[in-house]
Design an enzyme around this catalytic site. Structure first.
Site, short mmCIF file in Angstrom:
data_model
loop_
_atom_site.label_atom_id
_atom_site.label_comp_id
_atom_site.label_asym_id
_atom_site.label_seq_id
_atom_site.Cartn_x
_atom_site.Cartn_y
_atom_site.Cartn_z
N SER A 262 10.55 7.38 -8.95
CA SER A 262 10.86 6.74 -9.10
C SER A 262 10.70 5.36 -9.25
O SER A 262 10.73 4.22 -9.99
CB SER A 262 12.51 6.32 -8.57
OG SER A 262 12.65 6.35 -7.59
N HIS B 137 15.29 11.21 -12.02
CA HIS B 137 14.87 10.10 -13.14
C HIS B 137 14.31 10.99 -14.44
O HIS B 137 13.96 10.20 -14.71
CB HIS B 137 13.82 9.31 -12.48
CG HIS B 137 14.41 8.83 -11.43
ND1 HIS B 137 15.07 7.27 -11.96
CD2 HIS B 137 14.43 8.52 -10.55
CE1 HIS B 137 15.99 6.60 -11.05
NE2 HIS B 137 16.31 7.11 -10.04
N LYS C 77 22.64 8.40 -13.70
CA LYS C 77 21.89 7.34 -14.23
C LYS C 77 21.78 7.33 -15.98
O LYS C 77 22.36 7.13 -16.86
CB LYS C 77 20.89 8.18 -13.47
CG LYS C 77 20.22 7.82 -11.83
CD LYS C 77 19.31 7.79 -11.90
CE LYS C 77 19.25 8.24 -10.21
NZ LYS C 77 19.34 7.29 -9.07
C1 LIG Z 1 15.45 10.62 -7.24
C2 LIG Z 1 16.64 10.43 -6.83
N1 LIG Z 1 17.51 11.72 -5.95
C3 LIG Z 1 18.61 10.85 -5.83
C4 LIG Z 1 19.34 9.88 -6.42
C5 LIG Z 1 20.43 10.20 -5.48
O1 LIG Z 1 21.33 10.32 -6.56
P1 LIG Z 1 23.12 9.78 -6.70
O2 LIG Z 1 23.06 8.07 -7.42
O3 LIG Z 1 24.01 10.40 -7.55
O4 LIG Z 1 23.43 9.13 -5.44
C6 LIG Z 1 18.69 9.07 -7.17
C7 LIG Z 1 19.51 7.64 -6.97
O5 LIG Z 1 19.17 6.07 -6.44
C8 LIG Z 1 17.04 8.87 -7.04
O6 LIG Z 1 16.54 8.35 -7.78
#
Ligand SMILES: Cc1ncc(COP(=O)(O)O)c(C=O)c1O
Lengths: 84, 415
Positions: free
Chosen positions: B190, B218, B249
């Site tokens: 990300s 992502h 997202k």
């Molecule tokens: C790679 C990754 N995994 C997990 C998450 C967490 O997702 P959630 O908002 O559903 O907890 C994010 C969000 O920032 C992320 O970028």
């Protein structure tokens, strides 16, 4: 201290943890408290040493302090080589 | 009263240290739905400003899509507002089961289990499926939620250098004697917008009998020809053993996440994953919205195609203007500024110009790698991107960084 062991540990740390070729470390550079090795990655260093020298370092001796410089790591390794 | 003066001072001091370190985070209040244009109150109490949003994870522009809203309304009417229960007591509706089946189909896996968020999925999954006889080998740049999950699991943990396959192979050899091995990576990273080389990773996993874990938060919905994710992009749909992803997202942007993959691993999560067992079920209105999102995405690739075009257009524009970008082919486009202060000031000036994009710096990214991370959406039209580009160029001129090398920018502003 055994210069061979020191050199091997130093080379391993450079190869394993430094991302940037410009970065330089010495036998005394603080590795964990200096942010070069995160405490997570210590595991592979420990395993590498155990395999290389056929020793077993108990978890409670593998502290961030004991792993904080090439010198202190070498001391730890020597201690267990002697015990075997 | 136990919150004594002494206690209060300890916290005040810590908060001050965060401020002095330039790491204090402040919220900006948005008075409109999530979209390409948003109404922002910042700083608190100031007049609303209409800006173009260049930093949301609303990759497919579905967060405020009329069909998704309609489905959510219907879900609300037919299945109520809340369930007031965890899944296994009385919190599983038919639509939860339906969503799990739809996700399984969409990602082309064997089974799926929903979690309150992907953070929760990552926090719970490792502990549920691995023990102290096993090893987890993770890329050094995986998301914070994976790190937390790893910390909660008793399996041994090791790392490999970011996307370095030789290093990964060495680690697989080092841990060959473990009962189970799991290689762990993000699909799309990300902060940098690069992708994990899942084809090579899958081959290594086969060679050393390791499972492959991918967090595709992502990527789900838009990476790969039909948007199934990073495993589609690299042609290894059947070789990834666990995918975790978020509905927060591209997939509507509300909330919720899941673990999807091998039947036995999903079953272990259903029996043992603590965030699944001990946190409330996803609200029916959200579940209904995500079901609709997956229906839309299964019918047409229109939105991910538009996103791809937009991202190409944006990368090309910035590159031609003389900005330094992190290389990649995802809608995450980091504009490199290297110096933390420069990144912060650049972001402020962009905001003055009506562009909402945030500066990232240490500790979120390594020291000396400060940047503005831009994220492109299928909700953007070309005129949004043109306006944003114009603002970037104007601010870039002000700081005299256009066409400059990394070295020149660092000489001028420091690391
Ligand atoms: C790679 C990754 N995994 C997990 C998450 C967490 O997702 P959630 O908002 O559903 O907890 C994010 C969000 O920032 C992320 O970028």
């Amino acid at each position: 201290m055994d210069e061979d062991i020191k050199k091997i540990v130093l080379d391993y740390v450079i190869e394993e943890y430094l991302e940037d070729e410009d970065e330089k470390i010495t036998y005394d550079t603080p590795l964990i408290s200096g942010g070069i090795v995160d405490s997570f990655s210590m595991v592979s260093l420990k395993r590498f040493l155990e395999k290389k020298y056929q020793i077993s370092i108990p978890d409670d001796e593998a502290t961030p302090e004991a792993f904080d410089s090439v010198n202190s790591i070498t001391e730890l390794v020597e201690k267990y080589i002697k015990e075997d | 009263m136990s919150f004594s003066e002494k206690t209060r001072n300890i916290y005040n001091q810590q908060i001050n240290e965060i401020k002095e370190g330039g790491l204090f985070k402040q919220e900006r209040f948005i008075h409109s739905p999530q979209d390409a244009n948003i109404e922002v109150e910042f700083p608190e109490g100031s007049r609303l400003k209409n800006v173009i949003n260049m930093c949301s994870n609303n990759y497919l522009g579905l967060s405020s899509h009329p069909d998704v809203l309609k489905a959510a309304h219907e879900g609300l009417d037919r299945r109520g507002y809340g369930m007031s229960s965890v899944r296994f007591i009385c919190g599983t509706q038919d639509i939860h089961h339906e969503l799990e089946k739809k996700v399984t189909e969409f990602l082309d896996t064997e089974d799926t289990i929903l979690f309150p968020s992907c953070m929760d999925a990552n926090a719970g999954v490792f502990e549920a499926i691995l023990t102290d006889e096993d090893v987890m080998i993770s890329d050094r740049l995986v998301h914070a939620s994976i790190i937390d999950g790893i910390r909660l699991c008793s399996a041994e943990h090791d790392t490999f250098k970011h996307s370095n396959m030789d290093h990964l192979e060495k680690k697989l050899q080092l841990h060959e004697d473990k009962r189970l091995k799991m290689v762990i990576t993000d699909g799309v990273f990300s902060m940098d917008g690069d992708t994990a080389h899942l084809d090579e990773m899958a081959a290594l996993c086969e060679k050393y009998d390791a499972m492959l874990f991918v967090d595709d938060s992502h990527a789900s919905g838009f990476i790969g020809k039909t948007g199934r994710g990073t495993h589609e992009k690299y042609g290894v749909m059947d070789k990834v053993d666990i995918i975790t992803t978020t509905f927060g997202k591209a997939l509507g942007g509300a909330s919720g996440g899941c673990v999807s993959g091998r039947k036995q691993l999903v079953e272990m999560c259903r029996q043992k994953a603590r965030p699944y067992l001990f946190s409330n079920t996803i609200a029916p209105v959200v579940v209904s919205g995500v079901v609709k999102v997956l229906d839309i995405l299964s019918k047409t690739t229109e939105r991910r195609d538009k996103l791809e075009k937009n991202a190409d257009y944006w990368r090309k524009g910035l590159t031609e203007a003389g900005f330094i970008l992190k290389e990649g082919d995802t809608p995450i486009v980091p504009v490199m500024l290297f110096n933390a202060n420069l990144a912060q000031n650049f972001s402020k000036d962009l905001y003055e110009e009506g562009i909402y994009a945030i500066g990232f710096f240490f500790p979120v990214v390594p020291k000396g790698q400060a940047r503005i991370r831009t994220q492109i959406s299928a909700g953007h039209e070309i005129h949004h991107l043109d306006a944003a580009l114009e603002a970037f160029v104007k601010v870039g001129r002000k700081y005299d960084i256009l066409g400059k090398t990394k070295q020149e920018i660092i000489e001028k502003y420091g690391m």
